[in-house]
Design a protein around this motif. Structure first.
Motif, PDB file in Angstrom:
ATOM      1  N   UNK A 205       0.695  -1.352   0.055  1.00 28.79           N
ATOM      2  CA  UNK A 205       0.040  -0.002   0.128  1.00 28.79           C
ATOM      3  C   UNK A 205       0.841   1.138  -0.023  1.00 28.79           C
ATOM      4  N   UNK A 206       1.845   1.165   0.800  1.00 28.18           N
ATOM      5  CA  UNK A 206       2.876   2.216   1.008  1.00 28.18           C
ATOM      6  C   UNK A 206       3.557   2.701  -0.368  1.00 28.18           C
ATOM      7  N   UNK A 207       3.815   1.524  -1.173  1.00 30.09           N
ATOM      8  CA  UNK A 207       4.636   1.746  -2.370  1.00 30.09           C
ATOM      9  C   UNK A 207       3.711   2.160  -3.458  1.00 30.09           C
ATOM     10  N   UNK A 208       2.501   1.822  -3.407  1.00 32.83           N
ATOM     11  CA  UNK A 208       1.565   2.107  -4.384  1.00 32.83           C
ATOM     12  C   UNK A 208       1.100   3.693  -4.238  1.00 32.83           C
ATOM     13  N   UNK A 209       1.241   4.182  -2.894  1.00 33.20           N
ATOM     14  CA  UNK A 209       0.967   5.623  -2.737  1.00 33.20           C
ATOM     15  C   UNK A 209       2.178   6.483  -3.202  1.00 33.20           C
ATOM     16  N   UNK A 210       3.239   5.837  -3.048  1.00 37.69           N
ATOM     17  CA  UNK A 210       4.450   6.656  -3.770  1.00 37.69           C
ATOM     18  C   UNK A 210       4.325   6.679  -5.141  1.00 37.69           C
TER      19      UNK A 210
ATOM     20  N   UNK B 183       1.662   6.601  -7.095  1.00 37.57           N
ATOM     21  CA  UNK B 183       0.702   7.471  -7.396  1.00 37.57           C
ATOM     22  C   UNK B 183       1.086   9.025  -7.211  1.00 37.57           C
ATOM     23  N   UNK B 184       1.856   9.241  -6.016  1.00 36.31           N
ATOM     24  CA  UNK B 184       2.535  10.629  -5.993  1.00 36.31           C
ATOM     25  C   UNK B 184       3.489  10.754  -7.051  1.00 36.31           C
ATOM     26  N   UNK B 185       4.441  10.184  -7.373  1.00 34.12           N
ATOM     27  CA  UNK B 185       5.217  10.208  -8.331  1.00 34.12           C
ATOM     28  C   UNK B 185       4.514  10.550  -9.716  1.00 34.12           C
ATOM     29  N   UNK B 186       3.519   9.543 -10.123  1.00 33.43           N
ATOM     30  CA  UNK B 186       2.894   9.998 -11.187  1.00 33.43           C
ATOM     31  C   UNK B 186       2.115  11.237 -11.449  1.00 33.43           C
ATOM     32  N   UNK B 187       1.729  11.653 -10.256  1.00 33.24           N
ATOM     33  CA  UNK B 187       0.925  13.034 -10.264  1.00 33.24           C
ATOM     34  C   UNK B 187       1.927  14.101 -10.358  1.00 33.24           C
TER      35      UNK B 187
END
Length: 114
Positions: free
Chosen positions: A87-92, A94-98
């Motif tokens: 979950x933490x890696x997915x959030x990272x 998502x933020x990097x893509x944004x």
């Protein structure tokens, strides 16, 4: 990959692709030997010995796979910890893509031509 073929492992870790789980040929040989034992009683002692050797070889192979699995990264985490990390890696991600989209859509600065 036999133990003689194994690559040196950085930090004692393997990747999942490097784990050698090819023991189906051994299982096939064991089953074929058992089949032959039941058909040909004249060759029974020799076939039985060959099958026993194959069983020992399979046992060694399974122990080798257990050791390799213990070297996989993340194997020491329980399921909940792995899901939290995922979950933490997915959030990272998502933020990097944004951020990439944000920077891509920003106005570019043109350099004056000399």
């Amino acid at each position: 990959m036999d133990s003689a073929e194994q690559k040196p492992v950085a930090n004692g870790h393997l990747s999942a692709e490097e784990v050698d789980v090819e023991f189906m040929p051994l299982i096939y040989e064991i089953l074929r030997g058992i089949e032959r034992e039941s058909i040909d009683t004249a060759q029974k002692p020799r076939e039985s010995q060959d099958t026993s050797l194959k069983v020992v070889e399979l046992h060694k192979k399974l122990n080798q796979v257990r050791e390799q699995v213990r070297k996989l990264p993340g194997i020491n985490y329980n399921r909940e910890d792995q899901l939290k990390q995922l979950d933490h890696l997915r959030k990272q991600l998502r933020l990097k893509r944004e951020l990439l989209l944000k920077y891509r859509n920003m106005c570019s600065f043109d350099m004056p031509k000399a």
